[in-house]
Design a protein around this motif. Structure first.
Motif, mmCIF file in Angstrom:
data_model
loop_
_atom_site.group_PDB
_atom_site.id
_atom_site.type_symbol
_atom_site.label_atom_id
_atom_site.label_comp_id
_atom_site.label_asym_id
_atom_site.label_seq_id
_atom_site.Cartn_x
_atom_site.Cartn_y
_atom_site.Cartn_z
ATOM 1 N N ARG A 13 32.475 64.455 -152.665
ATOM 2 C CA ARG A 13 32.694 63.689 -151.308
ATOM 3 C C ARG A 13 32.728 62.288 -151.675
ATOM 4 N NH1 ARG A 13 28.340 63.184 -147.072
ATOM 5 N NH2 ARG A 13 27.937 61.762 -148.675
ATOM 6 N N ASP A 14 31.555 61.896 -152.362
ATOM 7 C CA ASP A 14 31.536 60.210 -152.454
ATOM 8 C C ASP A 14 32.655 59.888 -153.468
ATOM 9 O OD1 ASP A 14 29.185 60.520 -150.913
ATOM 10 O OD2 ASP A 14 27.768 60.341 -152.646
ATOM 11 N N LYS A 15 33.111 60.495 -154.389
ATOM 12 C CA LYS A 15 34.303 60.311 -155.320
ATOM 13 C C LYS A 15 35.439 59.914 -154.285
ATOM 14 C CE LYS A 15 36.765 61.346 -159.466
ATOM 15 N NZ LYS A 15 37.160 62.417 -160.477
ATOM 16 N N LEU A 16 35.683 60.989 -153.537
ATOM 17 C CA LEU A 16 36.692 61.074 -152.650
ATOM 18 C C LEU A 16 36.775 59.876 -151.564
ATOM 19 C CD1 LEU A 16 39.478 62.444 -151.648
ATOM 20 C CD2 LEU A 16 38.111 63.634 -149.752
ATOM 21 N N PHE A 17 35.578 59.523 -151.115
ATOM 22 C CA PHE A 17 35.401 58.497 -150.097
ATOM 23 C C PHE A 17 35.823 57.182 -150.818
ATOM 24 C CE2 PHE A 17 32.263 60.311 -146.745
ATOM 25 C CZ PHE A 17 33.194 61.405 -146.382
ATOM 26 N N ASN A 18 35.251 56.930 -151.923
ATOM 27 C CA ASN A 18 35.708 55.947 -152.794
ATOM 28 C C ASN A 18 36.994 55.510 -152.946
ATOM 29 O OD1 ASN A 18 32.712 54.924 -153.079
ATOM 30 N ND2 ASN A 18 32.630 56.079 -154.878
ATOM 31 N N VAL A 19 37.644 56.605 -153.413
ATOM 32 C CA VAL A 19 39.237 56.682 -153.416
ATOM 33 C C VAL A 19 39.971 56.096 -152.163
ATOM 34 C CG1 VAL A 19 41.290 57.868 -153.863
ATOM 35 C CG2 VAL A 19 39.259 57.973 -155.482
ATOM 36 N N LEU A 20 39.631 56.852 -151.054
ATOM 37 C CA LEU A 20 40.047 56.785 -149.647
ATOM 38 C C LEU A 20 39.835 55.283 -149.233
ATOM 39 C CD1 LEU A 20 39.567 60.166 -148.282
ATOM 40 C CD2 LEU A 20 41.542 59.315 -149.180
ATOM 41 N N LYS A 21 38.753 54.553 -149.461
ATOM 42 C CA LYS A 21 38.305 53.381 -148.827
ATOM 43 C C LYS A 21 39.006 52.685 -149.531
ATOM 44 C CE LYS A 21 34.475 50.260 -148.501
ATOM 45 N NZ LYS A 21 32.962 49.970 -148.514
ATOM 46 N N ALA A 22 39.083 52.555 -151.029
ATOM 47 C CA ALA A 22 40.116 51.692 -151.845
ATOM 48 C C ALA A 22 41.384 51.615 -151.304
ATOM 49 C CB ALA A 22 39.727 51.784 -153.273
ATOM 50 N N ARG A 23 41.900 52.659 -151.034
ATOM 51 C CA ARG A 23 43.351 52.754 -150.710
ATOM 52 C C ARG A 23 43.481 52.255 -149.267
ATOM 53 N NH1 ARG A 23 44.327 58.330 -151.461
ATOM 54 N NH2 ARG A 23 45.064 57.807 -153.375
ATOM 55 N N PHE A 24 42.558 52.488 -148.525
ATOM 56 C CA PHE A 24 42.510 51.760 -146.961
ATOM 57 C C PHE A 24 42.768 50.627 -147.072
ATOM 58 C CE2 PHE A 24 40.537 50.622 -143.397
ATOM 59 C CZ PHE A 24 40.910 51.125 -142.105
ATOM 60 N N LEU A 25 41.652 49.988 -147.978
ATOM 61 C CA LEU A 25 41.440 48.507 -148.085
ATOM 62 C C LEU A 25 42.684 47.635 -148.563
ATOM 63 C CD1 LEU A 25 37.709 48.071 -148.769
ATOM 64 C CD2 LEU A 25 38.893 47.725 -146.569
#
Length: 188
Positions: A13-25
């Motif tokens: 989950r944390d790995k996915l959140f990091n990927v999603l947050k980076a893409r979001f920003l």
């Protein structure tokens, strides 16, 4: 599939959140006025949706938020990969089409794959909205939700982007090509 398999470990989950947050920003033009922290809170309250987002990511969709529906209090994630997701290509439209093929069957179909992933296949309107944020499917194409009247006659529709235009085409629902897959949508 049982619920246990539809949850990610904390590490996943944390790995996915990091990927999603980076893409979001990196792509703020897709979601002006929205903040990652609100999205993260909504995700944490919906572990099944996190699993679905991970499936979108795992199959090459590069999901990102493109909308917030204030009336329904829902964030809308869509596959934003430049081309139709690699892990969802060479498939026909639906189960009926797959079952109708006697030989050279594809491994799967768009409607069943989307359902298994817990996501929706894009409609033509949603596909056109995605194109407002960039140029998607300039070398590939994506099945889109086909109206019942077309499907009853054996057809299905797909879209791509060529010559600065979204094109909508038809094929037999049982057809499949290495460059055709589908894009998904997830509301959270």
């Amino acid at each position: 599939m049982d619920n246990k398999k539809r949850e990610l470990s904390i590490e996943q989950r944390d790995k996915l959140f990091n990927v999603l947050k980076a893409r979001f920003l990196k792509n703020m033009e897709r979601h002006k006025g929205l903040e990652w922290d609100g999205i993260k809170l909504k995700l944490e309250a919906n572990p099944g949706k996190i699993w679905s987002l991970n499936e979108m990511e795992r199959t090459g969709g590069e999901p990102d938020v493109i909308e917030f529906d204030y009336n329904k209090n829902e964030y809308v994630f869509v596959d934003c990969s430049d081309e139709t997701p690699k892990g969802r290509r060479s498939i026909c439209y639906d189960r009926e089409a797959l079952d109708s093929r006697k030989e050279h069957k594809p491994k799967n179909n768009a409607i069943d794959m989307a359902s298994e992933m817990g996501i929706e296949i894009l409609t033509e309107e949603q596909y056109r909205k995605l194109q407002e944020f960039g140029k998607y499917d300039v070398k590939t194409s994506s099945w889109v939700k086909t109206p019942d009247n077309i499907r009853k006659l054996g057809g299905a529709i797909f879209c791509d982007y060529r010559y600065d235009t979204v094109f909508v085409y038809h094929n037999g629902a049982e057809s499949y090509y290495a460059s055709r897959g589908f894009r998904g949508l997830l509301k959270i």
